[in-house]
Design a protein around this motif. Structure first.
Motif, PDB file in Angstrom:
ATOM      1  N   ARG A 122       0.925  -1.195  -0.167  1.00 59.22           N
ATOM      2  CA  ARG A 122      -0.019   0.092  -0.053  1.00 59.22           C
ATOM      3  C   ARG A 122       0.992   1.266  -0.001  1.00 59.22           C
ATOM      4  NH1 ARG A 122      -2.490  -2.724   4.191  1.00 59.22           N
ATOM      5  NH2 ARG A 122      -4.368  -3.896   3.489  1.00 59.22           N
ATOM      6  N   MET A 123       1.833   1.252   0.753  1.00 60.01           N
ATOM      7  CA  MET A 123       2.986   2.373   0.940  1.00 60.01           C
ATOM      8  C   MET A 123       3.594   2.546  -0.448  1.00 60.01           C
ATOM      9  SD  MET A 123       5.775   3.044   3.409  1.00 60.01           S
ATOM     10  CE  MET A 123       6.750   1.885   2.641  1.00 60.01           C
ATOM     11  N   ILE A 124       4.139   1.580  -1.048  1.00 58.40           N
ATOM     12  CA  ILE A 124       4.872   1.647  -2.119  1.00 58.40           C
ATOM     13  C   ILE A 124       4.111   1.877  -3.434  1.00 58.40           C
ATOM     14  CG2 ILE A 124       6.288   0.397  -3.814  1.00 58.40           C
ATOM     15  CD1 ILE A 124       7.537  -1.348  -1.481  1.00 58.40           C
ATOM     16  N   TYR A 125       3.037   1.342  -3.621  1.00 58.28           N
ATOM     17  CA  TYR A 125       2.190   1.631  -5.013  1.00 58.28           C
ATOM     18  C   TYR A 125       0.805   2.501  -4.568  1.00 58.28           C
ATOM     19  CZ  TYR A 125       4.789  -2.378  -5.993  1.00 58.28           C
ATOM     20  OH  TYR A 125       5.903  -3.572  -6.416  1.00 58.28           O
ATOM     21  N   ARG A 126       0.780   3.061  -3.446  1.00 57.49           N
ATOM     22  CA  ARG A 126      -0.229   3.865  -3.175  1.00 57.49           C
ATOM     23  C   ARG A 126      -1.733   3.554  -3.499  1.00 57.49           C
ATOM     24  NH1 ARG A 126       2.109   9.754  -5.272  1.00 57.49           N
ATOM     25  NH2 ARG A 126       4.172   9.612  -4.238  1.00 57.49           N
ATOM     26  N   LEU A 127      -1.808   2.201  -2.995  1.00 58.10           N
ATOM     27  CA  LEU A 127      -3.075   1.634  -3.239  1.00 58.10           C
ATOM     28  C   LEU A 127      -4.397   1.870  -2.300  1.00 58.10           C
ATOM     29  CD1 LEU A 127      -1.682  -2.212  -3.215  1.00 58.10           C
ATOM     30  CD2 LEU A 127      -2.297  -0.810  -5.467  1.00 58.10           C
ATOM     31  N   ASP A 128      -5.338   2.110  -2.875  1.00 55.70           N
ATOM     32  CA  ASP A 128      -6.644   2.430  -2.132  1.00 55.70           C
ATOM     33  C   ASP A 128      -6.968   1.150  -1.156  1.00 55.70           C
ATOM     34  OD1 ASP A 128      -9.034   3.068  -1.371  1.00 55.70           O
ATOM     35  OD2 ASP A 128     -10.006   2.970  -3.234  1.00 55.70           O
ATOM     36  N   ARG A 129      -6.993   1.624   0.056  1.00 50.80           N
ATOM     37  CA  ARG A 129      -7.441   0.787   1.272  1.00 50.80           C
ATOM     38  C   ARG A 129      -8.921   0.239   1.190  1.00 50.80           C
ATOM     39  NH1 ARG A 129      -4.484   0.520   5.582  1.00 50.80           N
ATOM     40  NH2 ARG A 129      -2.453   1.535   5.882  1.00 50.80           N
ATOM     41  N   LYS A 130      -9.588   0.494   0.348  1.00 49.79           N
ATOM     42  CA  LYS A 130     -10.973   0.098   0.289  1.00 49.79           C
ATOM     43  C   LYS A 130     -11.134  -1.274  -0.640  1.00 49.79           C
ATOM     44  CE  LYS A 130     -13.205   4.505   1.112  1.00 49.79           C
ATOM     45  NZ  LYS A 130     -14.005   5.493   0.461  1.00 49.79           N
ATOM     46  N   GLY A 131     -10.155  -2.159  -0.546  1.00 54.52           N
ATOM     47  CA  GLY A 131     -10.024  -3.545  -1.322  1.00 54.52           C
ATOM     48  C   GLY A 131     -10.647  -4.295  -0.923  1.00 54.52           C
ATOM     49  N   ALA A 132     -10.747  -5.504  -1.640  1.00 58.18           N
ATOM     50  CA  ALA A 132     -11.533  -6.766  -1.300  1.00 58.18           C
ATOM     51  C   ALA A 132     -10.702  -7.296  -0.094  1.00 58.18           C
ATOM     52  CB  ALA A 132     -11.841  -7.661  -2.657  1.00 58.18           C
ATOM     53  N   MET A 133      -9.472  -7.396   0.040  1.00 63.50           N
ATOM     54  CA  MET A 133      -8.670  -7.996   0.842  1.00 63.50           C
ATOM     55  C   MET A 133      -8.452  -7.137   2.230  1.00 63.50           C
ATOM     56  SD  MET A 133      -6.713  -5.823  -0.550  1.00 63.50           S
ATOM     57  CE  MET A 133      -5.462  -4.467  -0.308  1.00 63.50           C
ATOM     58  N   GLU A 134      -9.236  -6.031   2.480  1.00 61.78           N
ATOM     59  CA  GLU A 134      -9.091  -5.303   3.655  1.00 61.78           C
ATOM     60  C   GLU A 134      -9.697  -6.316   4.852  1.00 61.78           C
ATOM     61  OE1 GLU A 134      -7.241  -2.642   4.124  1.00 61.78           O
ATOM     62  OE2 GLU A 134      -6.979  -2.857   2.019  1.00 61.78           O
ATOM     63  N   ARG A 135      -9.062  -6.005   5.803  1.00 65.72           N
ATOM     64  CA  ARG A 135      -9.703  -6.760   7.288  1.00 65.72           C
ATOM     65  C   ARG A 135     -11.209  -6.414   7.396  1.00 65.72           C
ATOM     66  NH1 ARG A 135      -4.515  -4.925   8.653  1.00 65.72           N
ATOM     67  NH2 ARG A 135      -2.773  -6.273   8.964  1.00 65.72           N
ATOM     68  N   ALA A 136     -11.828  -7.298   7.886  1.00 68.82           N
ATOM     69  CA  ALA A 136     -13.251  -6.995   8.056  1.00 68.82           C
ATOM     70  C   ALA A 136     -13.412  -6.740   9.546  1.00 68.82           C
ATOM     71  CB  ALA A 136     -13.961  -8.069   7.779  1.00 68.82           C
ATOM     72  N   ASP A 137     -14.498  -5.879   9.678  1.00 67.30           N
ATOM     73  CA  ASP A 137     -14.703  -5.863  11.357  1.00 67.30           C
ATOM     74  C   ASP A 137     -14.972  -7.049  11.974  1.00 67.30           C
ATOM     75  OD1 ASP A 137     -16.007  -4.975  13.892  1.00 67.30           O
ATOM     76  OD2 ASP A 137     -17.258  -3.387  12.700  1.00 67.30           O
ATOM     77  N   PRO A 138     -14.348  -7.143  13.085  1.00 65.93           N
ATOM     78  CA  PRO A 138     -14.397  -8.524  13.821  1.00 65.93           C
ATOM     79  C   PRO A 138     -15.996  -8.752  14.238  1.00 65.93           C
ATOM     80  CG  PRO A 138     -12.682  -7.055  14.752  1.00 65.93           C
ATOM     81  CD  PRO A 138     -13.169  -6.308  13.853  1.00 65.93           C
ATOM     82  N   ALA A 139     -16.792  -7.895  14.367  1.00 66.83           N
ATOM     83  CA  ALA A 139     -18.008  -8.009  14.816  1.00 66.83           C
ATOM     84  C   ALA A 139     -18.817  -8.653  13.716  1.00 66.83           C
ATOM     85  CB  ALA A 139     -18.775  -6.810  15.078  1.00 66.83           C
ATOM     86  N   VAL A 140     -18.363  -8.546  12.407  1.00 73.28           N
ATOM     87  CA  VAL A 140     -19.284  -9.215  11.381  1.00 73.28           C
ATOM     88  C   VAL A 140     -18.666 -10.514  10.796  1.00 73.28           C
ATOM     89  CG1 VAL A 140     -20.023  -6.965  10.515  1.00 73.28           C
ATOM     90  CG2 VAL A 140     -18.139  -8.104   9.472  1.00 73.28           C
ATOM     91  N   ILE A 141     -17.256 -10.898  11.503  1.00 71.83           N
ATOM     92  CA  ILE A 141     -16.634 -12.134  10.778  1.00 71.83           C
ATOM     93  C   ILE A 141     -17.524 -13.087  11.266  1.00 71.83           C
ATOM     94  CG2 ILE A 141     -14.580 -13.557  11.016  1.00 71.83           C
ATOM     95  CD1 ILE A 141     -13.092 -10.720  11.247  1.00 71.83           C
TER      96      ILE A 141
END
Length: 490
Positions: free
Chosen positions: A7-26
């Motif tokens: 994310r830092m090197i390529y300036r990737l958007d944090r709203k991707g499919a691989m982002e950590r989910a909220d523990p409450a919804v896992i």
């Protein structure tokens, strides 16, 4: 650590499919005491949980997205299997592409987006429920660790830097178009090999996606002309003289968004164009007001989704529209959708199989349909090794409201060059080529049939390529298909 580094090197958007989910919804607490209708088991490391129907996604034989990471670090192709207790002998399958295999986050986004699509496709099918609990899927063992991940990321950054220096020193590889006259009606598919003259876009642009058209006794080739100064593609035309000599390239259609794949055709005495405009979220139909240089926007055929390389196929009851579709963070090469309309600008109705095919090797259109020897061939892009890496011809064996069956029958081989568009019409045969090719060069291109005896197997030289694909929306299959070893994509 790896994803944060990328994310830092390529300036990737944090709203991707691989982002950590909220523990409450896992893990959600059950709302009722009875057994749920469907359970999606994203862990897959234990016996299937209680549910009338259990879906367990596996990535290269491994539960969880670590399977994607292991496949990338091992240089393997990407695959998804969705094990379904409602059909325990036939898991749902998909073969997604990666927009950049060297960036784990980008590949995870694409693969997980396809997994979501595959789960939704499975849930939408009426498969009933399993008669008895299915055995747990056989698991592979991932070989992937933190040190290996960070080493892979560091190596990718270094390799990208080296390639950038090479581009600055030698110039980038770009798309060109190739063409040849075919006055006797003997195409590349008949000859097996032919020399194509090459045309480039000059210093400030490149040319791709050629579509030939004859009008008033003159030949024209419509192309995408990508302008580096505007960072987008426009639709241009190349006039040809009687000797097959190309005239100047002239832009005939430009929009605020990117345009490519100028699908030009004639119907009801008018000349029409459906260019690719996926990023606009629309499929727009244009009519020639003064061919070939002036076009009028006639109608929006579809809107609200990203459809790429729309290719029409008329039939007795209307028109089929084949399109590649981007879903969430997937690439635009993974998913084939088919629609039907009663007329050219009629309402699109999705094919009964919905997401018809999720397979980067056999989905995205690569040119107009070809009528040959009583068969209908469909050029398709093979993006298993990257965008524009290969082109396959598929024979359409069945197409109706519920069924679609295609069989790969041959491939284009262009030596060291990529190829992702082929068209043949009115005595002109055209392709596009990716690589460093001088203006004066001719390129020899081959057509390689796939032997009938090998139709049930993948070609050994291209292990990611499927030899057969079938899409059925219902559960019933003929005995011949049930006994076949060919790959299925229900």
């Amino acid at each position: 650590m790896l994803l944060d580094l990328e994310r830092m090197i390529y300036r990737l958007d944090r709203k991707g499919a691989m982002e950590r989910a909220d523990p409450a919804v896992i893990v959600l607490a059950p709302e009722r005491d009875d057994v749920p209708d469907v359970v999606v088991d994203l862990a897959g490391d234990e016996a299937p949980p209680a549910g009338r129907r259990v879906l367990t996604p596996m990535f290269n034989g491994i539960p969880g997205e670590i399977g994607v990471m292991a496949a990338l670090s091992g240089g393997c192709g990407l695959s998804i299997e969705l094990h379904d207790t409602a059909r325990p002998q036939r898991p749902w399958t998909a073969r997604p592409a990666s927009p950049d295999r060297e960036v784990f986050a980008a590949t995870l986004d694409a693969v997980l987006s396809c997994a979501v699509a595959l789960i939704l496709k499975a849930i939408s099918e009426k498969c009933g429920t399993a008669a008895e609990p299915a055995a747990a899927p056989v698991l592979a063992h991932p070989r992937f660790g933190t040190a290996g991940a960070l080493a892979a990321a560091s190596g990718a950054v270094a390799a990208k830097a080296i390639r950038l220096l090479g581009i600055l020193a030698k110039g980038s590889k770009e798309w060109r178009i190739g063409w040849r006259l075919d006055s006797r009606g003997v195409s590349l598919l008949d000859r097996g090999e032919a020399a194509f003259r090459v045309l480039t876009g000059g210093v400030g642009s490149y040319l791709a996606d050629p579509f030939p058209f004859r009008y008033g006794g003159r030949d024209f080739i419509f192309v995408e002309q990508y302008l580096h100064s505007k960072n987008k593609g426009c639709i241009a035309v190349v006039p040809m003289d009687g000797r097959g000599v190309a005239g100047p390239v002239e832009i005939v259609l430009e929009e605020p968004h990117h345009l490519s794949y100028p699908m030009v055709f004639e119907q009801a005495g008018q000349i029409w164009m459906i260019p690719e405009a996926g990023e606009s979220g629309k499929v727009t139909l244009y009519r020639a007001e003064s061919f070939p240089y002036r076009w009028k926007r006639e109608a929006d055929l579809a809107s609200g989704s990203e459809n790429y390389d729309v290719t029409p196929l008329p039939d007795g009851s209307g028109i089929w529209f084949f399109a590649a579709q981007r879903l969430w963070r997937s690439s635009s090469w993974d998913v084939l959708n088919i629609y039907h309309a009663d007329s050219l600008n009629g309402v699109w109705k999705p094919h009964g199989a919905r997401l018809t095919l999720i397979d980067a090797t056999l989905s995205r259109p690569a040119g107009d349909f070809i009528r040959r020897h009583g068969q209908t061939l469909r050029p398709v892009q093979d993006c298993a090794r990257g965008y524009g890496a290969g082109l396959t011809f598929c024979r359409i064996d069945a197409l109706d409201a519920l069924d679609f069956v295609q069989t790969p029958v041959g491939r284009i081989v262009a030596g060291p060059y990529g190829c992702h568009t082929y068209n043949h019409r009115d005595g002109i045969e055209v392709v596009d080529l990716f690589g460093r090719i001088a203006d004066s060069d001719e390129v020899t291109i081959s057509y390689v049939p796939l032997p009938a005896a090998a139709a049930a197997e993948r070609p050994s030289a291209h292990p990611e390529s499927s030899a057969f694909s079938e899409i059925r929306s219902g559960a019933a299959h003929s005995a011949a298909f049930r006994n076949s070893a060919r790959a299925r994509f229900p």
